[in-house]
Structures are given as C-alpha cells and as structure tokens.
Design a protein around this motif. Structure first.
Motif, PDB file in Angstrom:
ATOM      1  N   GLY A 145       0.824  -1.211   0.000  1.00 39.62           N
ATOM      2  CA  GLY A 145       0.000   0.000   0.000  1.00 39.62           C
ATOM      3  C   GLY A 145       0.852   1.252   0.000  1.00 39.62           C
ATOM      4  N   ALA A 146       1.926   1.254   0.780  1.00 41.80           N
ATOM      5  CA  ALA A 146       2.778   2.443   0.854  1.00 41.80           C
ATOM      6  C   ALA A 146       3.463   2.694  -0.490  1.00 41.80           C
ATOM      7  N   ALA A 150       2.882   5.995  -2.844  1.00 43.19           N
ATOM      8  CA  ALA A 150       4.006   6.818  -3.310  1.00 43.19           C
ATOM      9  C   ALA A 150       3.987   6.895  -4.831  1.00 43.19           C
ATOM     10  N   SER A 151       3.825   5.743  -5.456  1.00 43.11           N
ATOM     11  CA  SER A 151       3.841   5.698  -6.910  1.00 43.11           C
ATOM     12  C   SER A 151       2.716   6.560  -7.497  1.00 43.11           C
ATOM     13  N   GLU A 152       1.529   6.457  -6.893  1.00 38.46           N
ATOM     14  CA  GLU A 152       0.401   7.251  -7.403  1.00 38.46           C
ATOM     15  C   GLU A 152       0.624   8.741  -7.172  1.00 38.46           C
ATOM     16  N   PHE A 153       1.288   9.083  -6.084  1.00 40.11           N
ATOM     17  CA  PHE A 153       1.582  10.506  -5.877  1.00 40.11           C
ATOM     18  C   PHE A 153       2.484  11.018  -6.996  1.00 40.11           C
ATOM     19  N   PHE A 154       3.551  10.277  -7.288  1.00 45.02           N
ATOM     20  CA  PHE A 154       4.494  10.764  -8.299  1.00 45.02           C
ATOM     21  C   PHE A 154       3.887  10.782  -9.694  1.00 45.02           C
ATOM     22  N   TRP A 200       1.060  15.355  12.210  1.00 46.57           N
ATOM     23  CA  TRP A 200       1.618  15.619  10.892  1.00 46.57           C
ATOM     24  C   TRP A 200       0.737  15.262   9.709  1.00 46.57           C
ATOM     25  N   VAL A 201      -0.219  14.367   9.929  1.00 44.60           N
ATOM     26  CA  VAL A 201      -0.990  13.850   8.790  1.00 44.60           C
ATOM     27  C   VAL A 201      -1.772  14.956   8.088  1.00 44.60           C
ATOM     28  N   GLN A 202      -2.092  16.015   8.829  1.00 47.61           N
ATOM     29  CA  GLN A 202      -2.829  17.136   8.221  1.00 47.61           C
ATOM     30  C   GLN A 202      -2.053  17.794   7.074  1.00 47.61           C
ATOM     31  N   TYR A 203      -0.751  17.686   7.093  1.00 45.89           N
ATOM     32  CA  TYR A 203       0.053  18.309   6.033  1.00 45.89           C
ATOM     33  C   TYR A 203       0.192  17.416   4.806  1.00 45.89           C
ATOM     34  N   TRP A 204      -0.160  16.157   4.927  1.00 42.72           N
ATOM     35  CA  TRP A 204       0.107  15.178   3.861  1.00 42.72           C
ATOM     36  C   TRP A 204      -0.833  15.386   2.675  1.00 42.72           C
ATOM     37  N   PRO A 205      -0.448  14.881   1.519  1.00 41.44           N
ATOM     38  CA  PRO A 205      -1.287  15.045   0.324  1.00 41.44           C
ATOM     39  C   PRO A 205      -2.681  14.437   0.489  1.00 41.44           C
ATOM     40  N   MET A 206      -3.659  15.113  -0.133  1.00 39.61           N
ATOM     41  CA  MET A 206      -5.027  14.575  -0.178  1.00 39.61           C
ATOM     42  C   MET A 206      -5.172  13.685  -1.410  1.00 39.61           C
ATOM     43  N   HIS A 207      -4.236  13.827  -2.337  1.00 38.29           N
ATOM     44  CA  HIS A 207      -4.242  13.005  -3.552  1.00 38.29           C
ATOM     45  C   HIS A 207      -2.940  12.248  -3.641  1.00 38.29           C
ATOM     46  N   PRO A 209      -6.322   9.815  -3.105  1.00 43.64           N
ATOM     47  CA  PRO A 209      -7.204   9.834  -1.942  1.00 43.64           C
ATOM     48  C   PRO A 209      -6.826   8.840  -0.847  1.00 43.64           C
ATOM     49  N   SER A 210      -6.159   7.745  -1.210  1.00 46.95           N
ATOM     50  CA  SER A 210      -5.798   6.741  -0.197  1.00 46.95           C
ATOM     51  C   SER A 210      -4.438   7.031   0.446  1.00 46.95           C
ATOM     52  N   TYR A 211      -3.794   8.153   0.032  1.00 49.14           N
ATOM     53  CA  TYR A 211      -2.427   8.404   0.491  1.00 49.14           C
ATOM     54  C   TYR A 211      -2.297   8.404   2.013  1.00 49.14           C
ATOM     55  N   ARG A 212      -3.150   9.207   2.663  1.00 49.10           N
ATOM     56  CA  ARG A 212      -2.996   9.375   4.118  1.00 49.10           C
ATOM     57  C   ARG A 212      -3.183   8.063   4.861  1.00 49.10           C
ATOM     58  N   GLN A 213      -4.157   7.290   4.415  1.00 47.11           N
ATOM     59  CA  GLN A 213      -4.418   6.034   5.116  1.00 47.11           C
ATOM     60  C   GLN A 213      -3.278   5.041   4.893  1.00 47.11           C
ATOM     61  N   LYS A 214      -2.910   4.866   3.620  1.00 53.14           N
ATOM     62  CA  LYS A 214      -1.876   3.858   3.325  1.00 53.14           C
ATOM     63  C   LYS A 214      -0.515   4.249   3.894  1.00 53.14           C
TER      64      LYS A 214
END
Ligand code: OGA
Ligand code: NI
Length: 403
Positions: A145-146, A150-154, A200-207, A209-214
C-alpha cells in the motif's frame, strides 16, 4: 524539516534445501547472510536464464507470495550446486561477507534466542553498518500500500505536486526535484514528518485519496519496528534501553519518498549521490534494486538486493555519536535501475528536534574518550543548507579533534 518455520521460502523450491540443526546459533549472521546472498542470487539475472520476476512489486503477485513466505521464514539454507555458486560468487565479488539478513521474529522468542539475535544485530552494526530484516511484522498489504501510494503521488500531474514544492528544508512537507539540490542527481522526492501521526498527517497530500491512510499505516508500523530495533541495538551496546524509550517514542520520524527514472542509455547512473543519514536509524523499502552501500572498511559499492518482504536498515550519524564510534554511520547512494523506474521509501528515526544526542556515558572512559560533540536534529538542519552541495557529512562536523 530535513528533506526532511518450517519450510524453506519459495525461492528455494526446486533446489536442495536443509533446515539448520542443533542449538548453535552462534553464526546466525553468517547463516542469515548466506541466506541473503542466496536470495540475492535467486533474484540475480546471472543465475537465472530468464529475467527476474517482473518487478513492479507494489502491483505484483510475485511480491505478495514472497512476503507470505518470508513472514514465516525458517532458518534454513541451501546446499548442492546453489551453495557452491554462492561461495564462488562471494569469493569473486568481495572478500567481505555478504550483507546480513536478520529474522526479527526471533527477538520475541526465549531469552537465549533473543540474546543471540541482539548479538547478531550488534555484529551487523559494527562490521557492516547495515542489514536487512525479515519477520518484522509489517504486513505485505501495508508495504504494498505504501509503495502504491508513493507511486500514485508521483504519477499526479505537476500542478498537484507543485502544491508541495519548496526548497525550504524547514517546511513540514516538501516536494522537490533534482534540479534544486546538489545531492539529488536524478530524483524527485516528497518528504514529510510522520511521528506522532496525529500532528503531521494534516500536512500530507489529499491526492491520491488513499495516500494518508496507506502511508499512515506504513509509518506507524515502521515506527514500531524502529523502536524494536533500537531496543535491541541499545542492549547490544550494553546500554539500558528503558532510559531512552520515552524519548524515542516522541522522536522524529520522517519519510523520504524517492522517485527515480529508469537509467537511460546516455545518462548518468547516479540517482542520489553518496551520503549518510542524520538520525539513529533509517529503514528503507525499495520497489526494485538501486540502493548501494559502502560497508565499513570497504572501498567498493555493494548493491542491496531486493528480498521480497524484507526491509533494509542502516545506521545514521546520531547512532555513531551515541555509540561513541562503535557503530559507524553508513555511506550509501542510489543508482538508476536499467530496467525500470524505481521508488523507495526511507524512514529516518531520531530524537525530537531539540533533544541533544551525545556519546553515551557508559561508552566513554579513559581508554575511549568522547569522540563527538553533542548535537540535535535542529543542529543538523542548521548545518545542512551550507553543506548540501559540498558533500560534507554531518557526522564529520561533530568529530572532536584530539590531535
Ligand atoms: C535517502 C536515501 C536511497 C534510495 O532517501 O536518504 O538514501 O535507495 N535513499 O532511494
Ligand atoms: Ni539516505
């Protein structure tokens, strides 16, 4: 922020495998190391007439199967032709032992087994500066998942990523590319803090959509592994781990997500230039080979093999300080993979920003004088901007000159 068993693993099937007998265990590192080498070999194209499994591990079934096998991995090793190939390779490529692989599940067994694992970890830290861990308890789906997140973010459009773009190393989250710092030769990265997650999670990407959870699940699990490792490492140094536990719980964890392009025919092979990390420990997950390390006393780069389900661990500058030089921080770099683009997630663990790290009292005496000045993560942040381009390592700036 710093920029910011009972059966042998599947890879052994089709080869002759025996499980280790007897109480011994003294040579666990070398046994585990052999296992690591063999796994490396089994993944190594030289020993496989076909290409290694298609490595998009965060999407691949091969990876999933590998993790399952490694999670319940026994201490076993191969004999017969594979073993002699392993010995030949070891003799030809390096006079030093291969990188150790340590079965972390054995830490929670009986006290005698635990003591042996602690010894193995200490030996790996002292002799090589790094090792890989298996049976660490981080599930296959969390690791996958991680890497996916990461891959989807990039893969997002530049506008989404530019939201986080900054050269200010004090930002809680930061996206950047090779164009802007001296050490990144061909990489883009996203770096952010992760412990405690709720801060810190509040600063993390929202896209995506699964980024914060994974990424959140992964970060929490890796923080747990880091605590377990530090506990073993401190015991291995003869220190009392309980004194540090609270500080470590509140300590900095920051994640560096690295994205490297595939090596092109004409391009430079370096993705991230040679450096050491500032913290106590770095725990790294890589989607495909590319991490290279220079174990202590070696003057040659060694590629860290991808062992499905394993995590790579190495020592950072602050553990060198704490151990008064008994454990040296590991010099490492990333090279571009000729077969594919590559992703890695480095999780760096240290004390809280203003907490000073000094040589442990118990490790300083007349014969072993204090070798390093005390410093904090904040001091590292102050050091970095003027030294990032001249490749000076933080730990070098801390050495006490006794000449
Ligand atoms: C890092 C690092 C290596 C890699 O992020 O500090 O060393 O393989 N990464 O990406
Ligand atoms: Ni690093």
């Amino acid at each position: 922020m710093a920029t910011a068993g009972d059966h042998c693993p599947s890879q052994a099937k089709g080869t002759e495998a025996i499980c280790r007998l007897g109480p011994g265990g003294q040579d666990l590192v070398h046994l585990d190391a052999r296992l690591g080498l063999l796994r490396g070999l089994l993944l190594d194209p030289i020993f496989n007439s076909q290409k290694p499994p298609l490595y998009h591990p965060w999407r691949s079934k091969v990876f999933v199967q590998g993790v399952e096998d490694v999670q319940g991995m026994p201490d076993c090793y191969l004999r017969g032709s594979m073993a002699s190939q392993a010995v030949q390779l070891r003799q030809s490529s390096s006079s030093r032992p291969p990188l150790p692989v340590i079965n972390l599940g054995r830490l929670s067994k009986d006290p005698a087994t635990r003591a042996l694992v602690i010894q193995d970890i200490a030996r790996a830290c002292r002799e090589q500066g790094c090792f890989q861990v298996v049976n660490h308890g981080v599930s296959k789906s969390v690791m996958k998942g991680a890497l996916e997140a990461a891959s989807e973010f990039f893969e997002l459009s530049p506008e989404h990523k530019e939201l986080f773009a900054s050269t200010d190393i004090r930002r809680p989250i930061r996206y950047d590319t090779s164009s802007r710092d001296g050490i990144s030769k061909a990489r883009s990265f996203l770096k952010h803090y992760a412990n405690p997650l709720e801060d810190w999670v509040q600063y993390w990407p929202m896209h995506p959509p699964s980024y914060r959870q994974k990424m959140g699940e992964y970060a929490v699990e890796i923080q747990r592994v880091s605590m377990q490792l530090m506990d073993a490492i401190l015991q291995g140094l003869g220190l009392r781990p309980l004194c540090m536990q609270e500080k470590l719980e509140k300590g900095v964890q920051f994640l560096a997500l690295n994205n490297y392009p595939q090596l092109s025919h004409r391009g430079d092979k370096i993705g991230l230039a040679s450096h050491s990390d500032y913290g106590f420990l770095t725990i790294l997950l890589q989607s495909s080979p590319g991490l290279e390390v220079m174990p202590h006393g070696d003057d040659a780069w060694k590629s860290v093999p991808v062992i499905p389900g394993a995590l790579h661990v190495h020592i950072g500058d602050h553990l060198e300080v704490l151990s008064n030089g008994q454990f040296k921080s590991l010099v490492h770099r990333a090279v571009l993979n000729p077969d594919e683009a590559r992703i890695s997630i480095a999780s760096i663990h240290g004390l809280a920003k203003d907490e000073k790290v000094c040589c442990a009292d118990e490790l300083v005496d007349e014969e072993n004088p204090e070798m390093y000045r005390e410093s904090s993560f904040q001091d590292f942040l102050d050091f970095l901007p003027s030294n990032i381009n001249n490749y000076k390592r933080f730990v070098e700036s801390l050495k006490i000159n006794r000449a």
